[in-house]
Scaffold this motif. Structure first.
Motif, PDB file in Angstrom:
ATOM      1  N   ALA A 218      25.683 112.912 109.540  1.00  0.00           N
ATOM      2  CA  ALA A 218      24.305 113.173 109.962  1.00  0.00           C
ATOM      3  C   ALA A 218      23.375 113.249 108.757  1.00  0.00           C
ATOM      4  O   ALA A 218      22.232 112.779 108.803  1.00  0.00           O
ATOM      5  N   ILE A 219      23.855 113.823 107.668  1.00  0.00           N
ATOM      6  CA  ILE A 219      23.062 113.848 106.440  1.00  0.00           C
ATOM      7  C   ILE A 219      22.923 112.443 105.871  1.00  0.00           C
ATOM      8  O   ILE A 219      21.845 112.041 105.410  1.00  0.00           O
ATOM      9  N   ASP A 220      23.996 111.677 105.910  1.00  0.00           N
ATOM     10  CA  ASP A 220      23.935 110.305 105.401  1.00  0.00           C
ATOM     11  C   ASP A 220      22.922 109.467 106.165  1.00  0.00           C
ATOM     12  O   ASP A 220      22.279 108.571 105.598  1.00  0.00           O
ATOM     13  N   ASN A 221      22.776 109.745 107.451  1.00  0.00           N
ATOM     14  CA  ASN A 221      21.847 108.974 108.283  1.00  0.00           C
ATOM     15  C   ASN A 221      20.406 109.491 108.220  1.00  0.00           C
ATOM     16  O   ASN A 221      19.506 108.857 108.778  1.00  0.00           O
ATOM     17  N   PHE A 222      20.205 110.611 107.551  1.00  0.00           N
ATOM     18  CA  PHE A 222      18.876 111.208 107.462  1.00  0.00           C
ATOM     19  C   PHE A 222      18.132 110.654 106.252  1.00  0.00           C
ATOM     20  O   PHE A 222      18.675 110.617 105.143  1.00  0.00           O
ATOM     21  N   ARG A 223      16.908 110.228 106.449  1.00  0.00           N
ATOM     22  CA  ARG A 223      16.090 109.710 105.350  1.00  0.00           C
ATOM     23  C   ARG A 223      15.263 110.853 104.773  1.00  0.00           C
ATOM     24  O   ARG A 223      14.204 111.198 105.291  1.00  0.00           O
ATOM     25  N   ALA A 224      15.766 111.450 103.718  1.00  0.00           N
ATOM     26  CA  ALA A 224      15.103 112.598 103.108  1.00  0.00           C
ATOM     27  C   ALA A 224      13.855 112.167 102.354  1.00  0.00           C
ATOM     28  O   ALA A 224      13.834 111.122 101.695  1.00  0.00           O
ATOM     29  N   THR A 225      12.820 112.960 102.450  1.00  0.00           N
ATOM     30  CA  THR A 225      11.588 112.704 101.701  1.00  0.00           C
ATOM     31  C   THR A 225      11.755 113.188 100.271  1.00  0.00           C
ATOM     32  O   THR A 225      12.184 114.326 100.046  1.00  0.00           O
ATOM     33  N   PRO A 226      11.461 112.360  99.267  1.00  0.00           N
ATOM     34  CA  PRO A 226      11.522 112.840  97.885  1.00  0.00           C
ATOM     35  C   PRO A 226      10.656 114.088  97.707  1.00  0.00           C
ATOM     36  O   PRO A 226       9.578 114.189  98.300  1.00  0.00           O
ATOM     37  N   VAL A 227      11.131 115.022  96.915  1.00  0.00           N
ATOM     38  CA  VAL A 227      10.436 116.306  96.765  1.00  0.00           C
ATOM     39  C   VAL A 227       9.005 116.107  96.285  1.00  0.00           C
ATOM     40  O   VAL A 227       8.082 116.798  96.753  1.00  0.00           O
ATOM     41  N   ASN A 228       8.786 115.159  95.396  1.00  0.00           N
ATOM     42  CA  ASN A 228       7.427 114.971  94.868  1.00  0.00           C
ATOM     43  C   ASN A 228       6.481 114.321  95.874  1.00  0.00           C
ATOM     44  O   ASN A 228       5.299 114.135  95.580  1.00  0.00           O
ATOM     45  N   GLN A 229       7.008 113.993  97.059  1.00  0.00           N
ATOM     46  CA  GLN A 229       6.158 113.429  98.113  1.00  0.00           C
ATOM     47  C   GLN A 229       5.959 114.381  99.293  1.00  0.00           C
ATOM     48  O   GLN A 229       5.331 114.022 100.285  1.00  0.00           O
ATOM     49  N   PHE A 230       6.482 115.598  99.184  1.00  0.00           N
ATOM     50  CA  PHE A 230       6.380 116.556 100.295  1.00  0.00           C
ATOM     51  C   PHE A 230       4.938 116.765 100.742  1.00  0.00           C
ATOM     52  O   PHE A 230       4.623 116.731 101.931  1.00  0.00           O
ATOM     53  N   ASP A 231       4.077 117.024  99.789  1.00  0.00           N
ATOM     54  CA  ASP A 231       2.698 117.360 100.152  1.00  0.00           C
ATOM     55  C   ASP A 231       1.882 116.150 100.577  1.00  0.00           C
ATOM     56  O   ASP A 231       0.735 116.297 101.000  1.00  0.00           O
ATOM     57  N   SER A 232       2.477 114.954 100.497  1.00  0.00           N
ATOM     58  CA  SER A 232       1.801 113.769 101.018  1.00  0.00           C
ATOM     59  C   SER A 232       2.259 113.454 102.443  1.00  0.00           C
ATOM     60  O   SER A 232       1.770 112.497 103.051  1.00  0.00           O
ATOM     61  N   LEU A 233       3.187 114.264 102.976  1.00  0.00           N
ATOM     62  CA  LEU A 233       3.610 114.074 104.364  1.00  0.00           C
ATOM     63  C   LEU A 233       2.439 114.342 105.302  1.00  0.00           C
ATOM     64  O   LEU A 233       1.707 115.318 105.138  1.00  0.00           O
ATOM     65  N   ASN A 234       2.239 113.470 106.268  1.00  0.00           N
ATOM     66  CA  ASN A 234       1.153 113.648 107.227  1.00  0.00           C
ATOM     67  C   ASN A 234       1.534 114.673 108.282  1.00  0.00           C
ATOM     68  O   ASN A 234       2.679 114.733 108.736  1.00  0.00           O
ATOM     69  N   VAL A 235       0.557 115.460 108.679  1.00  0.00           N
ATOM     70  CA  VAL A 235       0.774 116.474 109.701  1.00  0.00           C
ATOM     71  C   VAL A 235       1.079 115.830 111.052  1.00  0.00           C
ATOM     72  O   VAL A 235       1.952 116.289 111.793  1.00  0.00           O
ATOM     73  N   ASP A 236       0.376 114.759 111.377  1.00  0.00           N
ATOM     74  CA  ASP A 236       0.497 114.121 112.693  1.00  0.00           C
ATOM     75  C   ASP A 236       0.514 112.602 112.528  1.00  0.00           C
ATOM     76  O   ASP A 236      -0.419 111.900 112.920  1.00  0.00           O
ATOM     77  N   PRO A 237       1.586 112.060 111.923  1.00  0.00           N
ATOM     78  CA  PRO A 237       1.584 110.643 111.535  1.00  0.00           C
ATOM     79  C   PRO A 237       1.417 109.666 112.690  1.00  0.00           C
ATOM     80  O   PRO A 237       0.854 108.591 112.513  1.00  0.00           O
ATOM     81  N   ASP A 238       1.897 110.020 113.888  1.00  0.00           N
ATOM     82  CA  ASP A 238       1.804 109.114 115.036  1.00  0.00           C
ATOM     83  C   ASP A 238       0.744 109.545 116.043  1.00  0.00           C
ATOM     84  O   ASP A 238       0.651 108.969 117.137  1.00  0.00           O
ATOM     85  N   GLY A 239      -0.041 110.547 115.697  1.00  0.00           N
ATOM     86  CA  GLY A 239      -1.084 111.008 116.601  1.00  0.00           C
ATOM     87  C   GLY A 239      -0.566 111.697 117.847  1.00  0.00           C
ATOM     88  O   GLY A 239      -1.285 111.807 118.844  1.00  0.00           O
ATOM     89  N   LEU A 240       0.678 112.213 117.808  1.00  0.00           N
ATOM     90  CA  LEU A 240       1.248 112.866 118.987  1.00  0.00           C
ATOM     91  C   LEU A 240       0.689 114.267 119.205  1.00  0.00           C
ATOM     92  O   LEU A 240       0.450 114.681 120.346  1.00  0.00           O
TER      93      LEU A 240
END
Length: 401
Positions: free
Chosen positions: A233-255
């Motif tokens: 399950a970890i191998d299949n998970f696409r982890a976000t690089p730590v230096n990109q955490f704060d660039s993660l969008n709150v609502d990327p798909d508008g859901l």
């Protein structure tokens, strides 16, 4: 085992047939073949297309922790007998992570720069009524995945977390695993549970497993089978690089913006009341994980957005949306009774909490609203309010697509 709140659960709703009685109109235009949503009575609920601020506001670790719900395998995938979901939670800081670790572990988390994590639990028997622990004759697995900056930090953290656990009692003993020789496993002879830490990539898998009897061979077998499910399950998970955490969008798909709420102001990421999860999140807390897992797989559910006490789930298509509604009603349990939904909101179906329910855990009314490939769930303790929410949820989805 994890936080539960009425806001985070979906609860019941009573709706009578016929037009809604509240005042208020809806902007927008009618789509051919659909009802004119401008005629729905939605009260003061806003139903125009909306976008939330995408800025993480420094809560990138929380957003990544929500994503990690899909990095933690549901207990039913560890063993089919573990079908009773005991819930899950994001662990955004060391204080929250310590709910699942020895209290002496805090220096390890601090020194190894713990980032975020996710915990889930399941058992082969439900927790006794009014209790938050499984019965003593149950098998229960609490599975925690902790994120560190890199692989080296995770390896050190696993060893040091094991040392912290061992130091809790002089009676603790190590158990070597031949299948996972890098895993740290320990138990206390005569006590029917086992703890384990295993570093994989930049993560540490922390396990606490309870069995009906104290048998080190049996306990180690359960550690091995849990890791056999969790590592992939970890191998299949696409982890976000730590230096990109704060660039993660709150609502990327508008859901999140498609969930009907009374007030759109003041919302910031919160794992209970303003959150987006993958499908595993719903499985972790299901009364029957196997049934819920199959339902989500069959309908192609890939995301759920939660705002306050309402949600919107995205599925494969409209047929899947209707199937999801029926499946959610079927799995609601005997504490809910079906009741008539408003006839002017296509496909809406409703439930009401009965005398077997608990208003401390569930709302009195719950309704399901399908629209294209989306299913909205709205809740309330008041019938007039939930009737407006049903109309508002349908109108918002129509105006947003």
């Amino acid at each position: 085992m994890v936080r539960t709140s009425r806001v985070a659960s979906v609860a019941a709703c009573v709706l009578l047939a016929g037009l809604l009685s509240a005042c208020g109109g809806v902007s927008g235009t009618a789509v051919p073949g659909e009802i004119d949503v401008r005629k729905l009575e939605v009260g003061t609920y806003p139903v125009d297309a909306h976008e939330y601020d995408q800025n993480s506001s420094g809560k990138g670790s929380l957003l990544e922790g929500m994503r990690m719900a899909d990095a933690v395998v549901p207990s039913v995938q560890i063993d089919s007998s573990l079908k009773f979901g005991r819930g899950s939670t994001v662990l955004t800081d060391a204080t929250e992570a310590l709910d699942f670790l020895a209290k002496t572990s805090k220096p390890v988390l601090d020194n190894r720069k713990y980032i975020t994590g996710f915990a889930a639990s399941g058992a082969d028997k439900p927790d006794p009524a009014g209790q938050t622990h499984p019965p003593t004759d149950a098998t229960a697995v609490t599975n925690v995945v902790l994120r560190f900056p890199d692989e080296a930090s995770a390896k050190l953290a696993a060893r040091e977390l094991e040392d912290a656990d061992l130091s809790v009692s002089p009676d603790n003993r190590k158990i070597p695993s031949t299948k996972y020789p890098d895993a740290y496993v320990h138990w206390r002879p005569g006590v029917p549970n086992v703890g384990a830490f295993h570093a994989h990539k930049e993560f540490v898998i922390s396990l606490f497993i309870q069995r009906p009897r104290a048998d080190s061979t049996d306990l180690l077998n359960w550690v091995d089978r849990t890791l056999a499910a969790q590592v992939p399950a970890i191998d299949n998970f696409r982890a976000t690089p730590v230096n990109q955490f704060d660039s993660l969008n709150v609502d990327p798909d508008g859901l999140l913006a498609r969930v009907a709420v009374a007030d759109r102001k003041g919302h910031t990421p919160d794992d209970d009341s303003f959150a987006i999860y993958g499908p595993n999140h719903g499985i972790h807390s299901a009364d029957d994980e196997s049934v819920t897992q199959k339902l989500l797989q069959d309908t192609g559910a890939d995301k759920v957005a939660i705002v306050d006490a309402s949600s919107v789930t995205r599925v494969r298509d409209f047929d899947a949306a209707r199937k999801l509604v029926d499946g959610l009603i079927d799995t609601a349990g005997d504490k809910f009774d079906p009741i008539t939904a408003p006839t002017d909101v296509p496909g809406a179906k409703c439930l009401q909490l009965n005398s077997q329910g608990d208003l401390e855990k569930d709302y009195k009314y719950r309704c399901y609203v399908p629209y294209k490939r989306y299913v909205g769930v709205v809740t309330s303790d008041k019938e007039p309010d939930v009737r407006q929410k049903v109309a508002a949820q349908y109108a918002l989805l129509a105006n947003s697509l």
